[in-house]
Design a protein around this motif. Sequence first.
Motif, PDB file in Angstrom:
ATOM      1  N   GLU A 249       0.402  -1.281   0.250  1.00  0.00           N
ATOM      2  CA  GLU A 249      -0.025   0.191   0.117  1.00  0.00           C
ATOM      3  C   GLU A 249       0.533   1.572   0.057  1.00  0.00           C
ATOM      4  O   GLU A 249       1.833   1.578   1.085  1.00  0.00           O
ATOM      5  N   VAL A 250       0.526   2.194  -0.809  1.00  0.00           N
ATOM      6  CA  VAL A 250       1.743   3.238  -1.414  1.00  0.00           C
ATOM      7  C   VAL A 250       0.021   4.413  -0.751  1.00  0.00           C
ATOM      8  O   VAL A 250      -0.360   4.683  -1.543  1.00  0.00           O
ATOM      9  N   ARG A 251       0.663   5.329   0.278  1.00  0.00           N
ATOM     10  CA  ARG A 251       0.256   6.341   0.339  1.00  0.00           C
ATOM     11  C   ARG A 251       0.706   7.801   0.403  1.00  0.00           C
ATOM     12  O   ARG A 251       1.422   8.185   1.173  1.00  0.00           O
TER      13      ARG A 251
ATOM     14  N   SER B 142      -0.649   7.541  -4.908  1.00  0.00           N
ATOM     15  CA  SER B 142      -1.151   6.817  -3.179  1.00  0.00           C
ATOM     16  C   SER B 142      -1.383   5.616  -4.466  1.00  0.00           C
ATOM     17  O   SER B 142      -2.288   5.492  -5.738  1.00  0.00           O
TER      18      SER B 142
ATOM     19  N   THR C 153       7.713   3.132   6.448  1.00  0.00           N
ATOM     20  CA  THR C 153       8.683   4.092   6.380  1.00  0.00           C
ATOM     21  C   THR C 153       8.870   4.338   8.159  1.00  0.00           C
ATOM     22  O   THR C 153      10.000   5.384   8.359  1.00  0.00           O
TER      23      THR C 153
ATOM     24  N   ILE D 233       9.655   3.668  -2.624  1.00  0.00           N
ATOM     25  CA  ILE D 233       9.024   2.021  -2.359  1.00  0.00           C
ATOM     26  C   ILE D 233       9.492   1.507  -1.811  1.00  0.00           C
ATOM     27  O   ILE D 233       9.147   0.814   0.079  1.00  0.00           O
TER      28      ILE D 233
ATOM     29  N   VAL E 143       4.215   3.787   3.299  1.00  0.00           N
ATOM     30  CA  VAL E 143       4.941   3.041   2.600  1.00  0.00           C
ATOM     31  C   VAL E 143       4.582   1.177   3.663  1.00  0.00           C
ATOM     32  O   VAL E 143       5.033   0.955   4.298  1.00  0.00           O
TER      33      VAL E 143
ATOM     34  N   LEU F  79       2.821   9.147  -0.796  1.00  0.00           N
ATOM     35  CA  LEU F  79       3.967   9.093  -0.837  1.00  0.00           C
ATOM     36  C   LEU F  79       4.599   9.907  -2.017  1.00  0.00           C
ATOM     37  O   LEU F  79       4.070  10.642  -3.235  1.00  0.00           O
TER      38      LEU F  79
ATOM     39  N   THR G 120      10.115   6.513  -7.096  1.00  0.00           N
ATOM     40  CA  THR G 120       8.531   5.800  -7.624  1.00  0.00           C
ATOM     41  C   THR G 120       8.895   4.610  -6.472  1.00  0.00           C
ATOM     42  O   THR G 120       9.124   3.944  -5.530  1.00  0.00           O
TER      43      THR G 120
END
Lengths: 349, 349
Positions: free
Chosen positions: A26-28, A55, A100, A81, A92, A30, A77
Amino acid sequence: MSQTNTASNGTPSSQDSITEVKPLIEVRNLKKHFPIRRGVLQRQVGAVQAVDGVSFNIIKGETLGLVGESGCGKSTTGRTILQLLSPTDGDVYLNGHSLTEMGRSELRKQRRRMQMIFQDPYSSLNPRMTVGNIIGEPLLIHNIGNAASRRERVQELLKLVGLNPYFINRYPHEFSGGQRQRIGVARALATNPSFIVADEPISALDVSIQAQVVNLLDDLKSELELTYLFIAHDLSMVRYISDRVAVMYLGRIVELSERDEVYDHPLHPYTQALLSAIPIPDPFKEEKRQRIILEGDVPSPANPPTGCRFHPRCGYATDVCRVEDPEFRNLGTENKPHMAACHHAEKFV
Amino acid sequence: MTASTKSVSPATIPLNEQDLQEQRWLERLVGPEWARLIKGVLTNPLSVTGLVIILGFILIAAFAPIIVPPPNATWDTTLIPRDGFGPEPKAPGSEWVRNAPGEIPFWYTPLTGREEWVHLWGTASGQYDIFYGVIWGSRTALMIGGIVVLSSAIIGIFVGSLAGYYGGWVDEILMRVVEVFIAFPFLVGALILASILVPKLGRSIWPASIALIVFGWTGYARLLRGDILATKERDYVQAAQAAGANDFHLILRHILPNAIFPTLVVLSLDMGAIVLSFAALSFLGIGVQEGYTDWGQIVSFARSYIFSLDRYWFIIVYPGLALLLYGLGWNLVGDALRDILDPKLRGKR
């Protein structure tokens, strides 16, 4: 930079609901900004906003293709990640654990679950180490097995990627580009990771070798239940390998949906322009192909345009585009989301 | 596994592992880069000449007790035996009355046709035997070169690695420290420091050696820092980081081995140059005591006869030749190393 893609935080829930699986990655929101320093005092006068509020989710077993032109932040990116670059902001999650917020040693332990395949097979292998040591290094770092079992595993991996196990004592310079990329793939697989970032793994290779490596990646995916983030600028290759595709422009994701949705019904003018550039291998159709020629260059990521970042080059731009940052919103259905960041996307549905 | 992963044929490379090992045992032993260096140095006539010269000095140093034995068993071999105290230098071939070497070695009579010791290369003022000084001086030269160059290189490599790898404020502080040392002209700085150290440490090789180390390590630190900055951005370093390697592992296994070669070139050139600097300090009377087996110290005996060198040429010619040959030997090897590492530099200075 004060603006963010505010809507993006809300969107992933809809993706979760269709698959009903917890996403692997899950990328929020970033962000990765590189400071620009000037003057005697090296004061920060600005930042290159290489990645600015991205995201998305990647579900276990899928391949997410990430496309965009050079310099749009695709590789940054990928590297952010994996925490090879520390993010400026955002989060992440790998299997629900925040990478992170993790401590350095804990992060090092987690690295065996996520690996990377690099673009340039000539610089991604240490010229002074044997193939055996290169592929076995992740095992050594994570203290997996003893010398004999590691050697066995390396030979197994060499076979898996289609190389002769005898090569274990060779040095990288004795191999061709395609073979080197296979070594890079074997290294990435050594610790049995679940997630692999493939950063333009084929763009440095000969066209004839590209298909071999892509097929190798595809076969390994089903065999080892891998999940890929496949970064590329070759649109046809991305269509071939991806389940879902994200299109990036100037540090943002502008469109994200299932592969065929993106390719057959692009909702963002940038995606449309990109797709119109793919040549068609049929001379009669190719003659009639309508190309959307974008004017101007990609703006500097140190000083992005106001409002919609694409508006200076967009044929559909109106006043609202110059002022207001478009929301990254779902224009598809609940079951088949089609995310796009464009004020005028309804026109293209 | 599907067929496509097995499609690459490794036919172009010999398969039999035994063949390979016989083919390139050197490369298997030390890796491709070292193998290339060693092969290059051993096949270049100039560097072979250099190696022969260096080997000659090593042999002379090792067999010094056979070439000129000390006058008796308890003699401090770093002191040149004096044949009296007369101020007037004696010409080569004059009789050696007092403190002559204990026994006549096997080579002496066949080569010189004499039954008793004479001053083969004459004496300096104070009746110091030049032949003894030059022969035993090769031990001093090798030792000084070894101590000073290795110590400065170790300090420089350590500081350069830290500064280059960590960057930021670590780099800032370390490089400012380096600049403080570089602000002094090398020889002047060493001269001042050595003359400060002499009263504290007494007259020995140490004051000058320490002074040369203190002002010598900065070159290595700066050079290596630059190479580390370039190397640490390589993909294979990122790959190891992505695999979970810690800083120590990254520096020692990936960065340093690939960044060290330019430093090695300077190191080999310095092996000669440092002995010249040490000789310069000795010539100025700073460092070792009068009568020490050091080439520069012997040359300094000629200071009083600078206007009558036509008569007393032997004081300066023999130790001068030793210095010249020693410096030449290391320079030939260093230049060859540099040419191998960077062919573009060939023939340039």
